[in-house]
Design an enzyme around this catalytic site. Structure first.
Site, short mmCIF file in Angstrom:
data_model
loop_
_atom_site.label_atom_id
_atom_site.label_comp_id
_atom_site.label_asym_id
_atom_site.label_seq_id
_atom_site.Cartn_x
_atom_site.Cartn_y
_atom_site.Cartn_z
N ASP A 117 35.23 56.24 -40.05
CA ASP A 117 35.76 56.06 -38.86
C ASP A 117 36.86 55.07 -39.08
OD1 ASP A 117 35.11 54.08 -35.82
OD2 ASP A 117 36.26 55.90 -35.92
N ASP A 167 38.91 52.85 -36.06
CA ASP A 167 38.86 51.91 -35.07
C ASP A 167 37.51 51.18 -34.74
OD1 ASP A 167 41.15 54.00 -33.21
OD2 ASP A 167 41.51 51.84 -34.02
C1 XBP Z 1 38.57 55.24 -31.19
C2 XBP Z 1 39.25 55.90 -29.97
C3 XBP Z 1 40.79 55.71 -29.94
C4 XBP Z 1 41.29 54.50 -29.72
C5 XBP Z 1 42.92 54.54 -29.19
O1 XBP Z 1 38.85 55.92 -32.31
O2 XBP Z 1 38.58 56.20 -29.15
O3 XBP Z 1 41.04 56.55 -28.78
O4 XBP Z 1 40.69 53.89 -28.79
O5 XBP Z 1 43.66 55.31 -29.97
P1 XBP Z 1 37.82 55.71 -33.58
P2 XBP Z 1 44.56 56.49 -29.33
O6 XBP Z 1 37.22 57.45 -33.53
O7 XBP Z 1 38.62 55.68 -34.54
O8 XBP Z 1 36.78 54.91 -33.32
O9 XBP Z 1 45.13 55.82 -28.23
O10 XBP Z 1 45.50 57.00 -30.42
O11 XBP Z 1 43.68 57.75 -28.90
MG MG Z 2 35.08 53.55 -33.81
#
Ligand code: XBP
Ligand code: MG
Length: 252
Positions: free
Chosen positions: A10, A12
């Protein structure tokens, strides 16, 4: 006996703690640039993280916190434009080096590449955000380390749906049993577990209260030789940081 073939990361909250100081700040910059009096505090953003996807999160905010607001013209088009502005600010923040990698990420990526394990990414965030994060933390060549970068709107349903992990597995031609996933949130573990992937969770400020009962191992971070991790759930044997040997024991 199944042998470990690949790791699926993953982005974020896992590779880097991007939400509070990255995405949230970029959203607020986009709101200001668009003349909107919207302001997402750290606390409110924690609630909005219940929904994955930036566009979806704006929609959720309007439907649950700002029902007084009538968007001009087509809602979806307006939100998509606003989100583009946010992405511009987010990638600029990364360019300035605002968001470092989490503990142990760089070391582990080097170790698993040396060990010949295959790498992929499965994230909800917009593809340009992945490129910006990797480029400004690991170097532009790091994009090639990952055989598959599955991101954003490439699949019909975002996390907690398993689609993005199913897609990555399919692209690599691997079975879930041959891989391990790395996640940070409830939506993330529901997605990876939904794809039958054993998952290591590294919690962060926004997710430490989440239910990680589906995880194989829950840690405060990946750890390093000079900075031991804390095991929050599961069995890491006598390891004090995540390394290839520990990963191989988890796949069994
Ligand atoms: C987490 C998310 C993403 C980000 C924002 O992603 O929910 O939507 O918060 O990014 P991950 P965008 O699966 O890596 O934890 O605004 O580009 O959607
Ligand atoms: Mg994440």
């Amino acid at each position: 006996m199944t042998t470990l073939q690949a790791l699926i990361f993953d982005v974020d909250g896992t590779l880097a703690d991007t939400e509070r100081d990255g995405h949230r700040v970029a959203f607020n910059m986009a709101f200001a640039e668009s003349g909107l009096d919207w302001e997402w505090s750290e606390e409110l953003y924690g609630e909005l993280l219940a929904v994955t996807g930036g566009k979806e999160r704006i929609r959720y905010y309007l439907d649950n916190f700002r029902t007084d607001i009538e968007l001009p013209g087509d809602d979806a088009a307006y939100i998509a434009e606003l989100h583009k502005t946010k992405t511009k600010h987010y990638t600029q923040l990364l360019e300035k080096g605002a968001i470092p990698l989490r503990t142990g990420v760089r070391r582990l990526l080097d170790e698993v590449r040396q060990a010949g394990l295959r790498l992929a990414i499965a994230t909800t965030t917009t593809p340009v955000n992945v490129e910006a994060l990797l480029t400004h933390t690991l170097g532009a060549e790091s994009m090639d380390w990952f055989e598959v970068i599955a991101a954003g709107d490439i699949v019909p349903a975002k996390k907690p749906a398993p689609d993005i992990y199913d897609y990555a597995l399919e692209q690599m031609g691997l079975a879930a049993e041959e891989c391990l996933a790395f996640e940070d949130s409830l939506n993330g573990i529901l997605s990876s577990a939904g794809a039958n992937l054993k998952t290591i969770v590294t919690v962060n400020g926004y997710t430490k209260q989440d239910d990680f009962s589906k995880a194989s191992l829950v840690l405060d971070n990946l750890g390093d030789p000079d900075k031991a991790f804390t095991v929050l759930a599961g069995d890491a044997g006598d390891a004090s940081f995540v390394n290839v040997n520990l990963l191989k024991t988890l796949i069994k």
